[in-house]
Design a protein around this motif. Structure first.
Motif, PDB file in Angstrom:
ATOM      1  N   PHE A  49     -20.065  41.965 -39.728  1.00 51.74           N
ATOM      2  CA  PHE A  49     -21.183  42.840 -39.564  1.00 51.74           C
ATOM      3  C   PHE A  49     -22.569  42.118 -39.246  1.00 51.74           C
ATOM      4  CE2 PHE A  49     -18.021  44.983 -42.274  1.00 51.74           C
ATOM      5  CZ  PHE A  49     -17.774  46.067 -41.889  1.00 51.74           C
ATOM      6  N   GLY A  50     -22.448  40.837 -39.202  1.00 50.24           N
ATOM      7  CA  GLY A  50     -23.870  39.989 -38.680  1.00 50.24           C
ATOM      8  C   GLY A  50     -24.612  39.509 -39.891  1.00 50.24           C
ATOM      9  N   MET A  51     -25.332  38.620 -39.358  1.00 51.40           N
ATOM     10  CA  MET A  51     -25.964  37.853 -40.425  1.00 51.40           C
ATOM     11  C   MET A  51     -27.104  38.786 -40.945  1.00 51.40           C
ATOM     12  SD  MET A  51     -24.906  34.808 -41.233  1.00 51.40           S
ATOM     13  CE  MET A  51     -26.274  34.083 -41.942  1.00 51.40           C
ATOM     14  N   THR A  52     -27.579  39.814 -40.577  1.00 51.59           N
ATOM     15  CA  THR A  52     -28.459  40.500 -40.785  1.00 51.59           C
ATOM     16  C   THR A  52     -28.304  41.177 -42.262  1.00 51.59           C
ATOM     17  OG1 THR A  52     -27.622  42.588 -39.722  1.00 51.59           O
ATOM     18  CG2 THR A  52     -29.497  41.272 -38.828  1.00 51.59           C
ATOM     19  N   LEU A  53     -26.790  41.125 -42.739  1.00 51.81           N
ATOM     20  CA  LEU A  53     -26.326  41.781 -43.791  1.00 51.81           C
ATOM     21  C   LEU A  53     -26.494  40.740 -44.852  1.00 51.81           C
ATOM     22  CD1 LEU A  53     -24.746  44.409 -44.238  1.00 51.81           C
ATOM     23  CD2 LEU A  53     -22.497  43.093 -44.324  1.00 51.81           C
ATOM     24  N   LEU A  54     -26.963  39.629 -44.842  1.00 51.89           N
ATOM     25  CA  LEU A  54     -27.068  38.589 -45.793  1.00 51.89           C
ATOM     26  C   LEU A  54     -27.746  38.908 -46.842  1.00 51.89           C
ATOM     27  CD1 LEU A  54     -26.383  35.651 -46.756  1.00 51.89           C
ATOM     28  CD2 LEU A  54     -28.045  34.630 -45.406  1.00 51.89           C
ATOM     29  N   PRO A  55     -29.212  39.571 -46.611  1.00 49.39           N
ATOM     30  CA  PRO A  55     -29.899  39.728 -47.538  1.00 49.39           C
ATOM     31  C   PRO A  55     -29.527  41.029 -48.494  1.00 49.39           C
ATOM     32  CG  PRO A  55     -31.248  39.728 -45.522  1.00 49.39           C
ATOM     33  CD  PRO A  55     -29.686  39.660 -45.446  1.00 49.39           C
ATOM     34  N   PHE A  56     -28.585  41.832 -47.865  1.00 51.70           N
ATOM     35  CA  PHE A  56     -27.971  43.046 -48.669  1.00 51.70           C
ATOM     36  C   PHE A  56     -26.952  42.189 -49.741  1.00 51.70           C
ATOM     37  CE2 PHE A  56     -24.122  45.255 -49.094  1.00 51.70           C
ATOM     38  CZ  PHE A  56     -24.453  46.443 -50.045  1.00 51.70           C
ATOM     39  N   LEU A  57     -26.090  41.354 -48.987  1.00 53.30           N
ATOM     40  CA  LEU A  57     -25.237  40.527 -49.828  1.00 53.30           C
ATOM     41  C   LEU A  57     -25.660  39.950 -51.054  1.00 53.30           C
ATOM     42  CD1 LEU A  57     -22.476  39.305 -47.540  1.00 53.30           C
ATOM     43  CD2 LEU A  57     -22.200  41.296 -48.818  1.00 53.30           C
ATOM     44  N   LEU A  58     -26.763  39.144 -50.890  1.00 54.33           N
ATOM     45  CA  LEU A  58     -27.396  38.186 -51.781  1.00 54.33           C
ATOM     46  C   LEU A  58     -27.995  39.163 -53.044  1.00 54.33           C
ATOM     47  CD1 LEU A  58     -29.353  35.619 -49.583  1.00 54.33           C
ATOM     48  CD2 LEU A  58     -27.048  35.408 -51.159  1.00 54.33           C
ATOM     49  N   LEU A  59     -28.565  40.240 -52.597  1.00 50.49           N
ATOM     50  CA  LEU A  59     -29.112  41.380 -53.548  1.00 50.49           C
ATOM     51  C   LEU A  59     -28.091  42.037 -54.325  1.00 50.49           C
ATOM     52  CD1 LEU A  59     -31.807  42.997 -51.740  1.00 50.49           C
ATOM     53  CD2 LEU A  59     -32.461  41.569 -53.686  1.00 50.49           C
ATOM     54  N   THR A  60     -26.936  42.236 -53.752  1.00 49.88           N
ATOM     55  CA  THR A  60     -25.798  42.867 -54.404  1.00 49.88           C
ATOM     56  C   THR A  60     -25.152  42.038 -55.392  1.00 49.88           C
ATOM     57  OG1 THR A  60     -25.317  44.310 -52.384  1.00 49.88           O
ATOM     58  CG2 THR A  60     -23.452  44.027 -54.038  1.00 49.88           C
ATOM     59  N   ALA A  61     -25.056  40.797 -54.878  1.00 44.94           N
ATOM     60  CA  ALA A  61     -24.396  39.615 -55.807  1.00 44.94           C
ATOM     61  C   ALA A  61     -25.422  39.479 -57.049  1.00 44.94           C
ATOM     62  CB  ALA A  61     -24.227  38.209 -55.216  1.00 44.94           C
TER      63      ALA A  61
END
Lengths: 398, 59
Positions: A246-258
């Motif tokens: 899904f691309g690196m743009t998803l990184l902030p979402f993943l970090l916030l979710t974790a």
């Protein structure tokens, strides 16, 4: 009688909560419902708020309305309850549900153009999935079988929090309700102050415990025998794959979710032992953890949704008891609502202090020697609540 | 003779013959050679000083 457990005196015991534990599977499934309705029914952002609203509005209300369960299984039914594999299978079944839910939510955000508040709803939903994963990993991680211990690590890796497996059992349980425990909150400590002690403190304690164990085993800490690195590798592969797709743009979402997942654990740790203190004995060791060293909640619905996690007093006194066998005791420290309701209170520190400080003081009969104080707040709290000054643990009387 | 020592809370038994390899105590490690900080590997809420010596070797 169907699913009856035999008792010593010839009668049988039927567990009324047997099928209610299925709520521990169904409630986490709500995180799947929002994206499913958005895709298949209508693209309304309101669907995405189903899981957060259910957790933080409906569950506290249900707890308040349905009340508490003070019943215990008879002690001679416990061996049969503990060996009944049905209860174990429910925990196993939740592992793929949580993985599916997490991946679906990530894929949903990765493939839809959502406004910030839509993304926020999914962060809370998928972070909640990681939180339910921490609860499941907690239940499974206490068990002795290799299968359950591995399922714990696989589940905890969803929120990149595999070190909890080591930290909780060998760290938190050993030091609970003492000033040495970063995962026991102190009177006067807000959750926002606590998190800076609990999150790093828990990680480093886990790492030190695991390094010591591996040294005794004659193995390198940087090896696959490291039970912190094992789940971390699963997390790295999962998150790496999702980012590749899904691309690196998803990184902030993943970090916030974790982070939101981890924060659910922080919230639980915050409310579970607030201000409670085990006494130090003459030989320097602390008294054994007793049921009154944990805040208990008997609220019906949230206990069904969390594998009895909230019967925390018995859990800490006897950590290997399975969820279906956990008991209530008379005169326990009692939380006025279930965990989800208490989390909301904890997020508003003045409200938390107003509700919990008087409860804590009543519980210990105003004895300051039985309170785990935030050192910087100790003198102020003693003045504020007109407590009689007692020497703090470790202080020598003149 | 190899001896066994039981955790009074959860029932775990440290059997000297088997040791506790996962915790780094090889088979044959005597109870006396375990550090005072030895904690029950199953429940973690009882320490070496709390354990009870079993009168006979566990099966």
């Amino acid at each position: 009688m169907l699913h009856a457990h035999p008792l010593n005196h010839g009668t049988t015991y039927r567990d009324r909560k047997r099928y209610l534990w299925l709520f521990s599977l169904l409630v986490p499934c709500l995180a799947l419902v929002g994206p499913a309705l958005y895709v298949w029914h209508s693209p309304s952002l309101l669907w995405l708020w189903i899981a957060p609203v259910f957790s933080y509005v409906a569950i506290p209300l249900l707890d308040a309305l349905m009340g508490e369960d003070l019943s215990n299984p008879p002690e001679d039914a416990v061996p049969a309850l503990e060996t009944d594999s049905y209860y174990r299978y429910i925990t196993y079944a939740l592992v793929p549900i949580l993985w599916l839910s997490f991946i679906v939510n990530v894929a949903f955000v990765g493939s839809h153009d959502l406004p910030w508040h839509g993304v926020l709803a999914v962060v809370i939903s998928a972070g909640g999935t990681c939180g339910f994963g921490l609860n499941l990993g907690h239940e499974l991680g206490h068990k002795k079988s290799n299968l359950e211990r591995w399922l714990a690590k696989i589940t905890l890796s969803l929120g990149f929090y595999g070190h909890f497996f080591t930290e909780h059992n060998r760290g938190h349980h050993k030091d609970v309700a003492t000033p040495a425990d970063p995962a026991s909150s102190r009177m006067g400590e807000s959750i926002y102050r606590f998190m800076f002690r609990e999150i790093p403190g828990g990680f480093f304690r886990a790492w030190d415990l695991e390094a010591d164990r591996l040294e005794r085993c004659g193995r390198s800490v940087w090896s696959l025998d490291n039970e912190i690195l094992q789940p971390a590798l699963i997390s790295a592969v999962l998150y790496g794959t999702l980012l590749a797709i899904f691309g690196m743009t998803l990184l902030p979402f993943l970090l916030l979710t974790a982070f939101w997942g981890a924060y659910q654990l922080t919230s639980a740790n915050y409310i579970e032992h607030y201000g409670l203190l085990r006494q130090q004995r003459a030989d320097g060791r602390y008294e054994h953890c007793q049921p009154h060293h944990s805040w208990n909640s008997n609220h019906l619905f949230s206990n069904w949704a969390l594998f009895h996690l909230q019967r925390h007093s018995d859990h800490h006194a006897h950590p290997t008891r399975r969820y279906q066998s956990l008991r209530d005791f008379p005169d326990l420290p009692r939380l006025p609502n279930g965990y989800f309701g208490m989390y909301l209170l904890a997020y508003l520190p003045p409200l938390w202090f107003a509700v919990m400080n008087p409860r804590l003081i009543r519980l210990v009969n105003g004895d300051t020697r039985r309170i785990n104080f935030e050192p910087a707040k100790r003198a102020r709290l003693i003045r504020q609540y007109h407590l009689e000054q007692q020497p703090a643990a470790g202080e020598v009387c003149a | 003779m190899m001896r066994g020592y039981q955790c009074p809370d959860c029932g775990y038994v440290y059997d000297e013959q088997r040791g506790e390899p996962h915790e780094g105590y090889a088979a044959g490690t005597l109870w006396a050679d375990l550090p005072e900080s030895f904690t029950c590997p199953d429940c973690a809420v009882r320490e070496k000083a709390d354990f009870i010596e079993l009168s006979e070797q566990p099966s």
